[in-house]
Design an enzyme around this catalytic site. Structure first.
Site, PDB file in Angstrom:
ATOM      1  CB  SER A  43      -0.954  -0.005   1.196  1.00 15.61           C
ATOM      2  OG  SER A  43      -1.928  -1.011   1.059  1.00 15.61           O
ATOM      3  CE  LYS A  75      -8.762  -6.407   6.109  1.00 16.50           C
ATOM      4  NZ  LYS A  75      -8.995  -7.010   4.786  1.00 16.50           N
ATOM      5  N   GLY A 104     -11.785 -14.628  10.082  1.00 15.86           N
ATOM      6  CA  GLY A 104     -11.485 -13.248  10.446  1.00 15.86           C
ATOM      7  C   GLY A 104     -12.277 -12.240   9.638  1.00 15.86           C
ATOM      8  N   GLY A 105     -11.781 -10.993   9.631  1.00 13.07           N
ATOM      9  CA  GLY A 105     -12.489  -9.915   8.957  1.00 13.07           C
ATOM     10  C   GLY A 105     -12.678 -10.146   7.473  1.00 13.07           C
ATOM     11  CE1 TYR A 120      -0.391  -6.376  -1.659  1.00 13.51           C
ATOM     12  CE2 TYR A 120      -2.235  -6.867  -0.204  1.00 13.51           C
ATOM     13  CZ  TYR A 120      -1.096  -6.133  -0.498  1.00 13.51           C
ATOM     14  OH  TYR A 120      -0.664  -5.161   0.362  1.00 13.51           O
TER      15      TYR A 120
END
Length: 249
Positions: free
Chosen positions: A16, A63, A129-130, A209
């Site tokens: 990111s 999250k 999870g999230g 990713y």
């Protein structure tokens, strides 16, 4: 200077900062994207007070746990139970936050072509999870029946990894990895499922990713399964987050 960033734990894998800081440089935007590696969700309160902060992305393992520290939750967050984007703004001199889930758009864009015109198709979601709850939200929206696969199944919709049989893999052809297995730097790890029972009927999606082709996807492809990487999801959710950060509160 405006500040944006990613909140999570163990963030060395994240691309990111590379994505957003390149965007800022190319477009002449006076901003910086930072990593905020925290040990517990309560630390988000200090991060929100960062001078110039406009927005945050959220990743594992927070999250689902940050909702108690956010002023407003979008409808999608309330329904999916997962946060991945936070907008920060000042109202009457007071900082306010609102949480969103742009992962929903990213995952739906990646998976909808797979389930289109396939009524009754079923899926297995690896993890609880999230990200897994985002996947379940999209699957409900698209009419896909699913089970969560968990190391510690605790609910009716949960199954254990050792319950995955050849019959189950055949009847639930979509398999989505929402665990961190295979994520950089642990690129040789993968979910413990019976890949030998996969075939051309199976469609495997990996939320991870980095690397783009994970060990999970490689092992599935070796058995003839169709594979979908998390790369497009990463870009799509980032685009949606940028839109949210730049619109009126």
């Amino acid at each position: 200077m405006d500040v944006y960033g990613l909140v999570g734990k163990g963030l060395s894998h994240s691309r990111s900062p590379e994505l957003f800081n390149k965007k800022f440089k190319d477009e002449g935007i006076d901003a910086e994207y930072r990593l905020f590696d925290i040990d517990n969700p309560e630390q988000i309160k200090q991060i929100i007070e960062t001078p110039g902060l406009k927005g945050l992305n959220v990743t594992v393992p927070y999250k689902r746990s940050l909702s108690n520290y956010i002023d407003f939750l979008s409808t999608e967050v309330k329904q999916s139970g997962s946060i991945n984007t936070i907008k920060v703004c000042s109202k009457h001199g007071e900082l306010k936050t609102k949480a969103y889930n742009t992962d929903i758009v990213g995952f739906e864009n990646s998976i909808k072509k797979v389930v289109h015109n396939k009524p009754g198709i079923r899926a297995l979601i690896l993890g609880t999870g999230g990200s897994a709850h985002t996947v379940s939200y999209v699957f409900r929206k698209l009419g896909v029946f699913f089970y969560f696969i968990s190391r510690k199944p605790a609910k009716v919709e949960h199954m254990s990894y050792n319950w995955i049989t050849p019959k189950l893999i055949s009847e639930y052809p979509i398999i989505v990895n929402c665990t961190p297995a295979g994520m950089y730097p642990n690129i040789d790890t993968y979910p413990d499922i019976p890949y030998e029972h996969m075939g051309s009927n199976n469609i495997c999606f990996d939320w991870v990713y980095n690397p783009e082709e994970t060990s999970f996807l490689k092992k599935a492809a070796e058995k003839g399964a169709q594979t979908i990487t998390g790369k497009q999801l990463f870009f799509d959710q980032a685009k949606e987050a940028w839109k949210i950060w730049n619109r009126r509160y």
